[in-house]
Scaffold this active site. Structure first.
Site, short mmCIF file in Angstrom:
data_model
loop_
_atom_site.label_atom_id
_atom_site.label_comp_id
_atom_site.label_asym_id
_atom_site.label_seq_id
_atom_site.Cartn_x
_atom_site.Cartn_y
_atom_site.Cartn_z
N LYS A 171 27.25 -3.63 -1.36
CA LYS A 171 28.73 -3.62 -1.38
C LYS A 171 29.29 -2.98 -0.12
O LYS A 171 30.50 -2.80 0.00
CB LYS A 171 29.22 -2.83 -2.59
CG LYS A 171 28.77 -3.38 -3.93
CD LYS A 171 29.21 -2.43 -5.05
CE LYS A 171 28.20 -2.43 -6.18
NZ LYS A 171 28.34 -1.24 -7.04
N ARG A 182 11.13 3.89 3.73
CA ARG A 182 10.66 2.89 4.70
C ARG A 182 11.86 2.09 5.18
O ARG A 182 12.72 1.70 4.39
CB ARG A 182 9.63 1.95 4.09
CG ARG A 182 9.34 0.78 5.05
CD ARG A 182 8.16 -0.01 4.68
NE ARG A 182 6.92 0.72 4.94
CZ ARG A 182 5.72 0.15 4.92
NH1 ARG A 182 5.61 -1.14 4.66
NH2 ARG A 182 4.63 0.84 5.15
N HIS A 203 4.26 6.06 11.43
CA HIS A 203 3.81 5.88 10.04
C HIS A 203 2.87 7.05 9.74
O HIS A 203 1.65 6.87 9.60
CB HIS A 203 3.11 4.53 9.92
CG HIS A 203 2.97 4.03 8.51
ND1 HIS A 203 3.20 4.81 7.39
CD2 HIS A 203 2.61 2.80 8.03
CE1 HIS A 203 2.99 4.09 6.30
NE2 HIS A 203 2.64 2.87 6.66
N ARG A 210 0.80 -1.22 0.00
CA ARG A 210 0.00 0.00 0.00
C ARG A 210 0.84 1.27 0.00
O ARG A 210 0.61 2.17 -0.83
CB ARG A 210 -0.93 0.04 1.22
CG ARG A 210 -2.14 -0.81 1.09
CD ARG A 210 -2.51 -1.43 2.42
NE ARG A 210 -1.51 -2.42 2.77
CZ ARG A 210 -1.58 -3.70 2.38
NH1 ARG A 210 -2.60 -4.12 1.71
NH2 ARG A 210 -0.61 -4.55 2.69
N THR A 211 1.78 1.37 0.91
CA THR A 211 2.51 2.63 1.04
C THR A 211 3.35 2.86 -0.21
O THR A 211 3.36 3.96 -0.78
CB THR A 211 3.39 2.61 2.31
OG1 THR A 211 2.60 2.11 3.38
CG2 THR A 211 3.90 3.99 2.64
N1 CP Z 1 -0.54 -0.16 5.77
C1 CP Z 1 0.69 -0.35 5.27
O1 CP Z 1 1.66 0.32 5.65
O2 CP Z 1 0.77 -1.33 4.33
P1 CP Z 1 2.10 -1.73 3.54
O3 CP Z 1 3.07 -2.29 4.55
O4 CP Z 1 1.68 -2.72 2.51
O5 CP Z 1 2.66 -0.47 2.94
#
Ligand code: CP
Length: 323
Positions: free
Chosen positions: A93, A114, A143, A63-64
């Site tokens: 490396k 992320r 998040h 999703r993100t």
């Molecule tokens: N909700 C969410 O962060 O989903 P993903 O980990 O798939 O991005």
């Protein structure tokens, strides 16, 4: 201390909800509604023409990652995408995290990051010389963009973000989406949140202490019988397997209360909404999907793209171009 937004998003890192005031959140939500029109009417947009956003994902995501990538493209921008830098970049490396950030910032106008470790988005913001960093999830930490989409979803249903009652269930200890949503709702007045979890997966004591100083009321519960009958929303969340030291530890903790039709009938009410940041692992029975209260595979998902379109436009100073 992260930089407060204070009405001005341009060039700011987005690391945590604690940077936002109610007005800042309202600004993102308002712009998101315009983004919905652009996206759903497939209206061609050149708002981000000439802009490139780098998506650097050290941890899996559907999703993100998908919604950030789509957001930039919806607005006529482009992306540089690095999934699993440990394998597919020179991190393999031995290149350092800081150098990796400085390399990719040379190719783009903003970095979406992320990472499995808490605090890494902040570390990236300290390493970057030129471009803002957007935290797309740092371990069990924050998040923020997920929370903006969750707040938009709640706002669409109730027309407010204060005086709400919610239930958040599952892995309260490790879920960054729960941590960030608590933070987001604590900015508004008089919200009450019931945290339903086993004793092992309770919110950390320091987080509980932090919220005692804010306007949010937190009530910890361990059994469904204590779910309030007047909840506006339920926010169910999987046990975060990737945060456990071993598979055995995860197996011992993974049992949570699944929302089944019977569970919903017994503890729910007619006007609530059912949310899940997903992926759903043991959280909600697919039989619930057709229930009109189930927003997790509908507006909650789509809102993720609209708010990311809005946020990137604001950070890149392109929001004035949006009619
Ligand atoms: N909700 C969410 O962060 O989903 P993903 O980990 O798939 O991005």
């Amino acid at each position: 201390m992260t930089t407060l937004i204070n009405g001005n998003f341009k060039s700011k890192d987005i690391l945590s909800l604690d940077q936002f005031s109610p007005k800042d959140i309202e600004k993102v939500l308002k712009l998101s509604r315009k983004m919905k029109v652009i996206a759903t009417k497939a209206r061609p947009s050149k708002i981000l023409e000439g802009n490139i956003v780098a998506l650097i994902f050290y941890e899996p995501s559907s999703r993100t990652f998908g919604s950030f990538s789509a957001s930039v493209k919806q607005l006529g921008g482009q992306t540089v995408e690095i999934i699993n830098p440990k394998e597919f970049s020179s991190v393999n490396k031995g290149e350092s995290f800081e150098d990796t950030i400085r390399v990719f910032e040379s190719y783009c106008d903003a970095i979406v990051l992320r990472h499995p470790q808490i605090g890494t988005a902040k570390a990236a913001s300290e390493a970057a010389f030129f471009v803002p960093i957007i935290n797309a999830g740092d371990g069990a930490g924050d998040h923020p963009t997920q929370t903006l989409q969750d707040l938009l979803t709640i706002y669409e249903k109730f027309g407010k973000l204060d005086n709400l009652t919610g239930v958040m269930a599952g892995d309260v200890l490790n879920s960054r989406t729960i941590h960030s949503l608590l933070q987001g709702l604590s900015i508004f007045k008089n919200n009450t949140i019931y945290l339903l979890s086993s004793n092992k997966l309770r919110l950390a004591k320091n987080d509980l202490a932090k919220y005692k100083k804010t306007d949010i009321k937190i009530i910890e519960i361990t059994k469904p019988d204590d779910i309030p009958s007047n909840a506006n929303f339920w926010y169910w969340n999987r046990v975060q397997k990737e945060r456990f030291a071993s598979t055995e530890e995860y197996e011992k903790a993974k049992k949570i209360f699944t929302i089944t039709p019977e569970f919903l009938k017994k503890y729910g009410n007619k006007n609530m909404i059912l949310m899940d940041p997903l992926p759903r692992i043991g959280t909600i029975d697919p039989q619930i999907d057709s229930d009109p209260r189930a927003v997790y595979l509908r507006s909650q998902i789509r809102n993720g793209m609209y708010i990311r379109m809005a946020l990137i436009s604001l950070i890149l100073g392109k929001d004035k171009k949006i009619k």
